[in-house]
Design a protein around this motif. Structure first.
Motif, PDB file in Angstrom:
ATOM      1  N   ASN A 188       0.863  -1.180   0.000  1.00  0.00           N
ATOM      2  CA  ASN A 188       0.000   0.000   0.000  1.00  0.00           C
ATOM      3  C   ASN A 188       0.895   1.224   0.000  1.00  0.00           C
ATOM      4  O   ASN A 188       1.506   1.552   1.022  1.00  0.00           O
ATOM      5  N   LEU A 189       0.993   1.883  -1.130  1.00  0.00           N
ATOM      6  CA  LEU A 189       1.908   3.013  -1.277  1.00  0.00           C
ATOM      7  C   LEU A 189       1.528   4.195  -0.399  1.00  0.00           C
ATOM      8  O   LEU A 189       2.362   5.057  -0.124  1.00  0.00           O
ATOM      9  N   SER A 190       0.283   4.226   0.055  1.00  0.00           N
ATOM     10  CA  SER A 190      -0.169   5.357   0.866  1.00  0.00           C
ATOM     11  C   SER A 190       0.096   5.154   2.356  1.00  0.00           C
ATOM     12  O   SER A 190      -0.155   6.046   3.159  1.00  0.00           O
ATOM     13  N   VAL A 191       0.604   3.976   2.716  1.00  0.00           N
ATOM     14  CA  VAL A 191       0.850   3.660   4.120  1.00  0.00           C
ATOM     15  C   VAL A 191       2.316   3.883   4.454  1.00  0.00           C
ATOM     16  O   VAL A 191       3.202   3.342   3.799  1.00  0.00           O
ATOM     17  N   SER A 192       2.579   4.677   5.477  1.00  0.00           N
ATOM     18  CA  SER A 192       3.958   4.984   5.872  1.00  0.00           C
ATOM     19  C   SER A 192       4.336   4.309   7.186  1.00  0.00           C
ATOM     20  O   SER A 192       5.332   4.651   7.804  1.00  0.00           O
ATOM     21  N   THR A 193       3.508   3.362   7.632  1.00  0.00           N
ATOM     22  CA  THR A 193       3.772   2.601   8.860  1.00  0.00           C
ATOM     23  C   THR A 193       3.628   1.114   8.556  1.00  0.00           C
ATOM     24  O   THR A 193       3.219   0.726   7.461  1.00  0.00           O
ATOM     25  N   PHE A 194       3.985   0.282   9.549  1.00  0.00           N
ATOM     26  CA  PHE A 194       3.771  -1.154   9.440  1.00  0.00           C
ATOM     27  C   PHE A 194       2.426  -1.487  10.082  1.00  0.00           C
ATOM     28  O   PHE A 194       2.237  -1.255  11.270  1.00  0.00           O
ATOM     29  N   ARG A 195       1.495  -2.026   9.306  1.00  0.00           N
ATOM     30  CA  ARG A 195       0.192  -2.400   9.839  1.00  0.00           C
ATOM     31  C   ARG A 195       0.075  -3.914   9.874  1.00  0.00           C
ATOM     32  O   ARG A 195       0.406  -4.593   8.899  1.00  0.00           O
ATOM     33  N   ILE A 196      -0.409  -4.438  10.991  1.00  0.00           N
ATOM     34  CA  ILE A 196      -0.538  -5.887  11.135  1.00  0.00           C
ATOM     35  C   ILE A 196      -1.815  -6.231  11.888  1.00  0.00           C
ATOM     36  O   ILE A 196      -2.203  -5.552  12.840  1.00  0.00           O
ATOM     37  N   GLY A 197      -2.485  -7.281  11.425  1.00  0.00           N
ATOM     38  CA  GLY A 197      -3.692  -7.770  12.078  1.00  0.00           C
ATOM     39  C   GLY A 197      -3.989  -9.169  11.566  1.00  0.00           C
ATOM     40  O   GLY A 197      -3.241  -9.725  10.760  1.00  0.00           O
ATOM     41  N   ILE A 198      -5.072  -9.751  12.024  1.00  0.00           N
ATOM     42  CA  ILE A 198      -5.473 -11.078  11.570  1.00  0.00           C
ATOM     43  C   ILE A 198      -6.050 -10.979  10.163  1.00  0.00           C
ATOM     44  O   ILE A 198      -6.854 -10.096   9.875  1.00  0.00           O
ATOM     45  N   ALA A 199      -5.619 -11.882   9.302  1.00  0.00           N
ATOM     46  CA  ALA A 199      -6.059 -11.867   7.909  1.00  0.00           C
ATOM     47  C   ALA A 199      -7.416 -12.535   7.742  1.00  0.00           C
ATOM     48  O   ALA A 199      -7.698 -13.570   8.348  1.00  0.00           O
ATOM     49  N   SER A 200      -8.248 -11.922   6.910  1.00  0.00           N
ATOM     50  CA  SER A 200      -9.542 -12.495   6.561  1.00  0.00           C
ATOM     51  C   SER A 200      -9.721 -12.321   5.055  1.00  0.00           C
ATOM     52  O   SER A 200      -9.442 -11.250   4.519  1.00  0.00           O
ATOM     53  N   ARG A 201     -10.156 -13.368   4.388  1.00  0.00           N
ATOM     54  CA  ARG A 201     -10.287 -13.268   2.939  1.00  0.00           C
ATOM     55  C   ARG A 201     -11.409 -12.301   2.562  1.00  0.00           C
ATOM     56  O   ARG A 201     -12.499 -12.338   3.140  1.00  0.00           O
ATOM     57  N   GLU A 202     -11.110 -11.450   1.610  1.00  0.00           N
ATOM     58  CA  GLU A 202     -12.089 -10.459   1.143  1.00  0.00           C
ATOM     59  C   GLU A 202     -13.207 -11.164   0.401  1.00  0.00           C
ATOM     60  O   GLU A 202     -12.973 -12.023  -0.448  1.00  0.00           O
ATOM     61  N   VAL A 203     -14.447 -10.821   0.738  1.00  0.00           N
ATOM     62  CA  VAL A 203     -15.599 -11.368   0.025  1.00  0.00           C
ATOM     63  C   VAL A 203     -15.834 -10.519  -1.214  1.00  0.00           C
ATOM     64  O   VAL A 203     -16.045  -9.307  -1.121  1.00  0.00           O
ATOM     65  N   ARG A 204     -15.790 -11.139  -2.367  1.00  0.00           N
ATOM     66  CA  ARG A 204     -15.947 -10.399  -3.617  1.00  0.00           C
ATOM     67  C   ARG A 204     -17.372 -10.477  -4.124  1.00  0.00           C
ATOM     68  O   ARG A 204     -18.013 -11.523  -4.085  1.00  0.00           O
ATOM     69  N   ASP A 205     -17.860  -9.358  -4.605  1.00  0.00           N
ATOM     70  CA  ASP A 205     -19.162  -9.301  -5.260  1.00  0.00           C
ATOM     71  C   ASP A 205     -18.931  -9.575  -6.739  1.00  0.00           C
ATOM     72  O   ASP A 205     -18.420  -8.730  -7.471  1.00  0.00           O
ATOM     73  N   LEU A 206     -19.269 -10.765  -7.195  1.00  0.00           N
ATOM     74  CA  LEU A 206     -18.993 -11.160  -8.570  1.00  0.00           C
ATOM     75  C   LEU A 206     -19.788 -10.352  -9.588  1.00  0.00           C
ATOM     76  O   LEU A 206     -19.475 -10.381 -10.787  1.00  0.00           O
TER      77      LEU A 206
END
Length: 244
Positions: A188-206
């Motif tokens: 993410n080019l707009s992020v200037s820090t390290f972000r970390i959390g639990i991963a969850s798969r993105e639900v896509r609207d087909l």
């Protein structure tokens, strides 16, 4: 950890406040309190001692009042009637809950094996977890804290269950790839820090193109829920200290 170690762990937990009651039981207690059910009635209904119920509700009240540096409530949504809500925000997607038993078990083991790491991890989470999304953010100046956080996080869940979001240049110049090997990573080019959390798969609207196929992961609200519940259920954790 050996069978005897696990037996000793269970024995120790039976003699202290931590994990004396299950997550579901504590949730129900807080929900009944939010419904203005008397503490005595709620405790009797759930087979909790009156003193323990009072202690749990008191801790929940303190956590509900934690604010960030922008004076926003960190763990709960502001109530339109300005009531203090005790019940933690719950993940809306049932699949997120599948990791909760692992977090509870591994958290108990970590607490027993290395209480200093447990205390530091929980304090870091409640002081830093994002209001809008369930991630922890570390500036580049705190890269050593970020590395320590990764080391503890992967004791709670396997590396594949964690998501890091930052700028490629930032992470490439600050940390070896071996130190976050196996973790989900999104640039993410707009992020200037390290972000970390639990991963969850993105639900896509087909039916639409709203979600990019390149970014298939998001931060799971389960992380905030777990931290919130542990802060309530572990009376060895100090609540209400100032932001670092």
């Amino acid at each position: 950890m050996t069978t005897q170690d696990l037996s000793n762990l269970a024995s120790n937990q039976n003699n202290e406040f931590f994990m004396r009651y299950g997550v579901n039981t504590v949730q129900q207690l807080l929900s009944l309190s939010d419904m203005a059910i008397s503490l005595t009635e709620a405790a009797t209904t759930l087979n909790i001692s009156r003193d323990d119920a009072e202690a749990l509700v008191e801790r929940a009240y303190k956590i509900s009042n934690i604010i960030n540096t922008r004076d926003k409530l960190r763990f709960i949504k502001a109530d339109p009637l300005e009531r203090i809500v005790l019940t933690p925000l719950q993940p809306q997607e049932q699949r997120d809950y599948r990791l909760l038993p692992h977090l509870n078990t591994n958290g108990s083991i970590l607490r027993a094996k290395s209480n200093d790491d447990w205390q530091w991890f929980m304090k870091t989470c409640y002081q830093k977890i994002s209001v809008s999304k369930a991630y922890i953010s570390f500036p580049k100046s705190k890269v050593e804290d970020f590395k320590r956080f990764i080391g503890i996080a992967t004791q709670l869940l396997p590396a594949k269950n964690w998501l890091i979001n930052t700028d490629d240049k930032l992470i490439d110049t600050s940390i070896d790839k071996d130190e976050y090997q196996g973790m989900r990573y999104q640039q993410n080019l707009s992020v200037s820090t390290f972000r970390i959390g639990i991963a969850s798969r993105e639900v896509r609207d087909l039916s639409s193109n709203c979600v990019s196929t390149k970014n298939t992961w998001k931060y799971s609200p389960l992380f905030r829920f777990f931290i919130h519940m542990m802060l309530i259920m572990d009376d060895s954790l100090t609540i209400g200290e100032d932001e670092p």
